[in-house]
Write a protein that holds these residues in place. Structure first.
Motif, PDB file in Angstrom:
ATOM      1  N   UNK A   1      42.481  47.627  42.003  1.00 41.36           N
ATOM      2  CA  UNK A   1      43.148  48.390  41.622  1.00 41.36           C
ATOM      3  C   UNK A   1      44.280  49.329  42.549  1.00 41.36           C
ATOM      4  N   UNK A   2      43.753  49.868  43.595  1.00 47.27           N
ATOM      5  CA  UNK A   2      44.748  50.096  44.684  1.00 47.27           C
ATOM      6  C   UNK A   2      44.275  50.385  45.809  1.00 47.27           C
ATOM      7  N   UNK A   3      44.685  50.062  47.015  1.00 49.48           N
ATOM      8  CA  UNK A   3      44.139  50.184  48.277  1.00 49.48           C
ATOM      9  C   UNK A   3      45.044  50.766  49.366  1.00 49.48           C
ATOM     10  N   UNK A   4      44.514  51.520  50.366  1.00 51.05           N
ATOM     11  CA  UNK A   4      45.325  51.993  51.474  1.00 51.05           C
ATOM     12  C   UNK A   4      45.483  50.637  52.544  1.00 51.05           C
ATOM     13  N   UNK A   5      46.494  50.776  53.334  1.00 48.31           N
ATOM     14  CA  UNK A   5      46.705  49.563  54.179  1.00 48.31           C
ATOM     15  C   UNK A   5      45.780  49.293  55.130  1.00 48.31           C
ATOM     16  N   UNK A   6      44.649  50.281  55.481  1.00 49.97           N
ATOM     17  CA  UNK A   6      43.744  50.266  56.556  1.00 49.97           C
ATOM     18  C   UNK A   6      42.536  49.742  55.738  1.00 49.97           C
ATOM     19  N   UNK A   7      42.341  49.595  54.609  1.00 48.56           N
ATOM     20  CA  UNK A   7      41.179  49.144  53.888  1.00 48.56           C
ATOM     21  C   UNK A   7      40.916  47.730  54.305  1.00 48.56           C
ATOM     22  N   UNK A   8      39.738  47.382  54.522  1.00 43.93           N
ATOM     23  CA  UNK A   8      39.557  45.948  54.992  1.00 43.93           C
ATOM     24  C   UNK A   8      38.970  45.332  53.878  1.00 43.93           C
ATOM     25  N   UNK A   9      39.836  44.326  53.356  1.00 40.98           N
ATOM     26  CA  UNK A   9      39.476  43.374  52.189  1.00 40.98           C
ATOM     27  C   UNK A   9      39.777  41.943  52.570  1.00 40.98           C
ATOM     28  N   UNK A  10      38.759  41.022  51.669  1.00 40.96           N
ATOM     29  CA  UNK A  10      39.007  39.582  51.860  1.00 40.96           C
ATOM     30  C   UNK A  10      40.558  38.977  51.222  1.00 40.96           C
ATOM     31  N   UNK A  11      40.929  37.896  51.563  1.00 39.26           N
ATOM     32  CA  UNK A  11      41.993  37.363  50.843  1.00 39.26           C
ATOM     33  C   UNK A  11      41.590  36.915  49.496  1.00 39.26           C
ATOM     34  N   UNK A  12      42.425  36.895  48.449  1.00 41.46           N
ATOM     35  CA  UNK A  12      41.854  36.889  47.079  1.00 41.46           C
ATOM     36  C   UNK A  12      43.089  36.562  46.100  1.00 41.46           C
ATOM     37  N   UNK A  13      42.837  36.027  45.052  1.00 43.13           N
ATOM     38  CA  UNK A  13      43.942  35.511  43.934  1.00 43.13           C
ATOM     39  C   UNK A  13      43.659  36.181  42.730  1.00 43.13           C
ATOM     40  N   UNK A  14      44.388  37.336  42.293  1.00 44.99           N
ATOM     41  CA  UNK A  14      44.085  37.824  40.799  1.00 44.99           C
ATOM     42  C   UNK A  14      45.033  38.707  40.681  1.00 44.99           C
ATOM     43  N   UNK A  15      45.958  38.587  39.937  1.00 46.36           N
ATOM     44  CA  UNK A  15      47.363  39.386  39.979  1.00 46.36           C
ATOM     45  C   UNK A  15      47.001  40.530  38.731  1.00 46.36           C
ATOM     46  N   UNK A  16      47.795  41.473  38.482  1.00 46.61           N
ATOM     47  CA  UNK A  16      47.905  42.518  37.488  1.00 46.61           C
ATOM     48  C   UNK A  16      47.867  41.796  36.053  1.00 46.61           C
ATOM     49  N   UNK A  17      48.412  40.676  36.155  1.00 43.94           N
ATOM     50  CA  UNK A  17      48.989  40.142  34.788  1.00 43.94           C
ATOM     51  C   UNK A  17      47.740  39.281  34.086  1.00 43.94           C
ATOM     52  N   UNK A  18      46.681  39.165  35.012  1.00 39.93           N
ATOM     53  CA  UNK A  18      45.469  38.121  34.450  1.00 39.93           C
ATOM     54  C   UNK A  18      44.771  38.963  33.546  1.00 39.93           C
ATOM     55  N   UNK A  19      44.194  38.068  32.618  1.00 38.19           N
ATOM     56  CA  UNK A  19      43.275  38.790  31.413  1.00 38.19           C
ATOM     57  C   UNK A  19      41.886  37.940  31.566  1.00 38.19           C
ATOM     58  N   UNK A  20      40.908  38.670  31.900  1.00 36.89           N
ATOM     59  CA  UNK A  20      39.800  38.491  32.231  1.00 36.89           C
ATOM     60  C   UNK A  20      39.156  38.266  30.972  1.00 36.89           C
ATOM     61  N   UNK A  21      38.091  37.185  30.713  1.00 35.99           N
ATOM     62  CA  UNK A  21      37.427  37.127  29.463  1.00 35.99           C
ATOM     63  C   UNK A  21      36.861  38.342  29.052  1.00 35.99           C
ATOM     64  N   UNK A  22      35.808  38.893  29.961  1.00 34.43           N
ATOM     65  CA  UNK A  22      35.230  40.172  29.581  1.00 34.43           C
ATOM     66  C   UNK A  22      35.870  41.461  29.666  1.00 34.43           C
ATOM     67  N   UNK A  23      36.822  41.599  30.394  1.00 30.98           N
ATOM     68  CA  UNK A  23      37.724  42.737  30.777  1.00 30.98           C
ATOM     69  C   UNK A  23      38.781  42.940  30.131  1.00 30.98           C
ATOM     70  N   UNK A  24      39.529  42.149  29.744  1.00 27.62           N
ATOM     71  CA  UNK A  24      40.792  41.952  29.239  1.00 27.62           C
ATOM     72  C   UNK A  24      41.862  42.014  30.182  1.00 27.62           C
TER      73      UNK A  24
END
Length: 265
Positions: free
Chosen positions: A117-140
């Protein structure tokens, strides 16, 4: 000042930090929505590589991103400001900011994400691949999926000052400032100016656009400038040496349109 940034398609890898602690991320009001996207993305990538490649729009050369997504829950993390790479983030140069500018960056920068959704630059996250243009089967479509939770959370995050919107179109779909917040929002476009046969032509060029946005955010942070609103932003950018053209909205409740004109990087 709140600065809205797009993420980067490419992400830094090799994080050695602890696995994701979703409860420690900023904007806790997005937690349930993040959990839903994470669950579906991990399950999709773990269960069906072919379908995941199609849903995520990945080329053959990027198929390794599927396994990365499948392991998101146990993957190492690092601050989001280190995960996101590319032209904008290279120009922003978070790692080389002085301590005061870095504190301002941690307070004011908000990176939009199809997964988080949105994160601050200090939030610890893993590397991932999922753009905002993706349409997930269950969530749209994720751009539409994030609108309701963002509308609940972000007006308060925006505080009472300037909202500087530097997002690309795909990420802007997730939250559009409304009402009073929109009135203190400035949407920035970068135009390259060229003179051809004595006639000036202005075009949007991706590299100029991203690099200039990163550089102007860095300049604001290092100068300690936090404009109170769009008019003050225009003044600040001109003081910093930028060629700026601004168009106040015709009526209240609309964002300002601010063009930054460049001839070279």
């Amino acid at each position: 000042m709140l600065v809205l940034l797009p993420p980067s398609e490419g992400k830094a890898t090799g994080a050695a930090g602890a696995p994701l602690d979703a409860g420690a991320l900023s904007l806790p009001g997005l937690a349930a929505s993040r959990a839903a996207v994470l669950e579906e993305l991990v399950e999709l990538c773990a269960a069906d590589e072919t379908k995941a490649q199609e849903v995520l729009g990945l080329s053959e050369g990027l198929k390794g991103e599927i396994a990365k997504n499948a392991g998101l829950r146990t993957a190492g993390t690092r601050p989001a400001g280190e995960i996101y790479t590319g032209v904008l983030y290279d120009a922003l140069g978070l790692a080389s900011l002085d301590a005061a500018a870095r504190k301002r960056a941690e307070r004011s920068l908000l990176v939009f994400s199809g997964l988080w959704g949105a994160v601050r630059i200090g939030d610890r996250i893993p590397s991932y691949r999922c753009s905002m243009g993706v349409k997930l089967p269950g969530l749209g479509a994720l751009g539409a999926y994030w609108r309701a939770p963002m509308a609940e959370v972000l007006p308060a995050v925006a505080g009472e000052g300037l909202v500087l919107d530097l997002r690309s179109a795909a990420y802007a779909t997730a939250w559009k400032p409304k009402g009073e917040v929109a009135g203190r929002t400035a949407t920035v476009r970068v135009l390259q100016s060229k003179t051809v046969a004595g006639v000036e032509k202005r075009t949007v060029v991706s590299h100029f656009n991203k690099a200039t946005k990163g550089r102007l955010v860095r300049d604001l942070l290092t100068a300690g400038l936090e404009p109170a609103g769009p008019a003050e932003l225009v003044e600040a950018l001109r003081e910093l040496g930028y060629a700026v053209e601004a168009e106040p909205p015709a009526k209240g409740g609309k964002a300002w349109a601010v063009d930054v004109i460049v001839t070279e990087l």
